[in-house]
Design an enzyme around this catalytic site. Sequence first.
Site, PDB file in Angstrom:
ATOM      1  CE1 TYR A  27      -3.463  -1.978   5.494  1.00  0.00           C
ATOM      2  CE2 TYR A  27      -3.060   0.291   4.861  1.00  0.00           C
ATOM      3  CZ  TYR A  27      -3.462  -0.855   4.334  1.00  0.00           C
ATOM      4  OH  TYR A  27      -3.644  -1.217   3.140  1.00  0.00           O
ATOM      5  CB  SER A  30      -0.844   0.171   1.205  1.00  0.00           C
ATOM      6  OG  SER A  30      -1.374   1.131   1.364  1.00  0.00           O
TER       7      SER A  30
HETATM    8  N1  LIG Z   1      -8.791  -0.809  -1.028  1.00  0.00           N
HETATM    9  C1  LIG Z   1      -7.753   0.044  -1.257  1.00  0.00           C
HETATM   10  O1  LIG Z   1      -7.899   1.115  -1.532  1.00  0.00           O
HETATM   11  C2  LIG Z   1      -6.403  -0.563  -0.874  1.00  0.00           C
HETATM   12  C3  LIG Z   1      -5.429   0.495  -0.968  1.00  0.00           C
HETATM   13  C4  LIG Z   1      -4.273  -0.040  -0.751  1.00  0.00           C
HETATM   14  C5  LIG Z   1      -3.849  -1.269  -0.578  1.00  0.00           C
HETATM   15  N2  LIG Z   1      -4.876  -2.115  -0.102  1.00  0.00           N
HETATM   16  C6  LIG Z   1      -4.836  -3.562   0.305  1.00  0.00           C
HETATM   17  O2  LIG Z   1      -5.366  -4.414  -0.947  1.00  0.00           O
HETATM   18  C7  LIG Z   1      -5.737  -5.620  -0.348  1.00  0.00           C
HETATM   19  C8  LIG Z   1      -7.127  -5.945  -0.443  1.00  0.00           C
HETATM   20  O3  LIG Z   1      -8.127  -4.754  -0.238  1.00  0.00           O
HETATM   21  P1  LIG Z   1      -9.735  -4.740  -0.497  1.00  0.00           P
HETATM   22  O4  LIG Z   1     -10.051  -3.197  -0.476  1.00  0.00           O
HETATM   23  O5  LIG Z   1      -9.884  -5.475  -1.872  1.00  0.00           O
HETATM   24  O6  LIG Z   1      -9.920  -5.467   0.689  1.00  0.00           O
HETATM   25  P2  LIG Z   1     -11.474  -6.053   1.297  1.00  0.00           P
HETATM   26  O7  LIG Z   1     -11.416  -5.907   2.762  1.00  0.00           O
HETATM   27  O8  LIG Z   1     -12.374  -5.570   0.310  1.00  0.00           O
HETATM   28  O9  LIG Z   1     -11.395  -7.499   0.955  1.00  0.00           O
HETATM   29  C9  LIG Z   1     -10.544  -8.486   1.626  1.00  0.00           C
HETATM   30  C10 LIG Z   1     -10.665  -9.942   1.634  1.00  0.00           C
HETATM   31  O10 LIG Z   1      -9.720 -10.536   2.302  1.00  0.00           O
HETATM   32  C11 LIG Z   1     -10.473 -11.508   3.232  1.00  0.00           C
HETATM   33  N3  LIG Z   1      -9.566 -11.953   4.191  1.00  0.00           N
HETATM   34  C12 LIG Z   1      -9.634 -10.993   5.154  1.00  0.00           C
HETATM   35  N4  LIG Z   1      -8.703 -11.487   6.248  1.00  0.00           N
HETATM   36  C13 LIG Z   1      -8.481 -12.804   5.803  1.00  0.00           C
HETATM   37  C14 LIG Z   1      -7.652 -13.751   6.254  1.00  0.00           C
HETATM   38  N5  LIG Z   1      -6.878 -13.815   7.528  1.00  0.00           N
HETATM   39  N6  LIG Z   1      -7.329 -14.900   5.489  1.00  0.00           N
HETATM   40  C15 LIG Z   1      -7.742 -15.054   4.354  1.00  0.00           C
HETATM   41  N7  LIG Z   1      -8.718 -13.931   3.888  1.00  0.00           N
HETATM   42  C16 LIG Z   1      -9.032 -12.811   4.399  1.00  0.00           C
HETATM   43  C17 LIG Z   1     -11.741 -11.034   3.489  1.00  0.00           C
HETATM   44  O11 LIG Z   1     -12.910 -11.703   3.926  1.00  0.00           O
HETATM   45  C18 LIG Z   1     -12.088 -10.343   1.958  1.00  0.00           C
HETATM   46  O12 LIG Z   1     -12.924 -11.099   1.122  1.00  0.00           O
HETATM   47  C19 LIG Z   1      -5.680  -5.568   1.227  1.00  0.00           C
HETATM   48  O13 LIG Z   1      -4.310  -6.266   1.413  1.00  0.00           O
HETATM   49  C20 LIG Z   1      -5.655  -4.185   1.370  1.00  0.00           C
HETATM   50  O14 LIG Z   1      -4.501  -3.825   2.603  1.00  0.00           O
HETATM   51  C21 LIG Z   1      -6.276  -1.882  -0.454  1.00  0.00           C
END
Ligand SMILES: NC(=O)c1ccc[n+]([C@@H]2O[C@H](COP(=O)([O-])OP(=O)(O)OC[C@H]3O[C@@H](n4cnc5c(N)ncnc54)[C@H](O)[C@@H]3O)[C@@H](O)[C@H]2O)c1
Length: 246
Positions: free
Chosen positions: A150, A140
């Site tokens: 985080y 991120s």
């Molecule tokens: N959304 C953003 O803008 C953004 C920006 C930078 C980085 N990220 C990173 O991208 C990744 C995905 O983000 P997102 O927004 O799609 O997240 P989200 O919360 O929409 O989805 C996350 C998924 O991971 C699953 N999950 C959570 N804990 C878990 C575990 N212990 N084992 C297996 N599955 C698990 C959840 O059930 C869910 O299906 C994350 O690592 C997040 O930190 C997101």
Amino acid sequence: MRFDGRTAVITGGAIGFGRAFARALTAEGARVAILDVDVDMAERTAAELDSAIAVRCDVADEDQVTAAAAATVDRFGGIDILINNAGLHLTKYNQPFGVLSRSEIRSLFDVNVMGVINTTLACRDAMRDRGGGVVLNISSMAGYMSATPYAVSKLTVRGLTVAFATELAPDRIRVNAIAPGLMNTENALADLPRPMIDEFVYERQLINRLGTMDDVVSAMLFLCSDEASFITGETLKVSGGYPLNF
Ligand SMILES: NC(=O)c1ccc[n+]([C@@H]2O[C@H](COP(=O)([O-])OP(=O)(O)OC[C@H]3O[C@@H](n4cnc5c(N)ncnc54)[C@H](O)[C@@H]3O)[C@@H](O)[C@H]2O)c1
């Protein structure tokens, strides 16, 4: 198609980025295993795709991850791509360390850091047996810009990207990461006040629009493909140019 005959494991693939990755990879010919704690949602996502399975798996649990990798090999015959996408990123993890309990901090690091270690090591042999593979970690921009729990977990993901690129190179496994910035996803925007989003987009970024899921998907497709066969150990920022640093 670009990923014909390849099998991808995607952690946290039930919704969000992970689901978008699963859709894009299957559309390009890949078979996909979706590993998620929310197995009902993972099954719904798998059902809408060609050649996809859902596996109940908490990435923080080494035994569950080992079993999920074995289930993927049983079903599809091997593993070529691993996307370490599962991550906890609720607003509460962007508070100072001292505000969170130790158990909350441990849970965060168990998923965001140990999860990457568990799945990478669990999938390593299957990728080596195919003659090589690709690991893509989702870090991120927070890991460049702040020092909350985080952010530090995502900074560590960048460190793990370099470490595993080095350690897995003899097995012809490339390891890279994407660092998404502010992205137009429901979960990411829900907690942020509109003026903060506007300031970010119009005053800090060089490209003055919100990032989209497609921006991250196209970076994923490139880094997982043979077009990136000379790239390893890198973290690609997908952030509209913020922060710009060397
Ligand atoms: N959304 C953003 O803008 C953004 C920006 C930078 C980085 N990220 C990173 O991208 C990744 C995905 O983000 P997102 O927004 O799609 O997240 P989200 O919360 O929409 O989805 C996350 C998924 O991971 C699953 N999950 C959570 N804990 C878990 C575990 N212990 N084992 C297996 N599955 C698990 C959840 O059930 C869910 O299906 C994350 O690592 C997040 O930190 C997101």
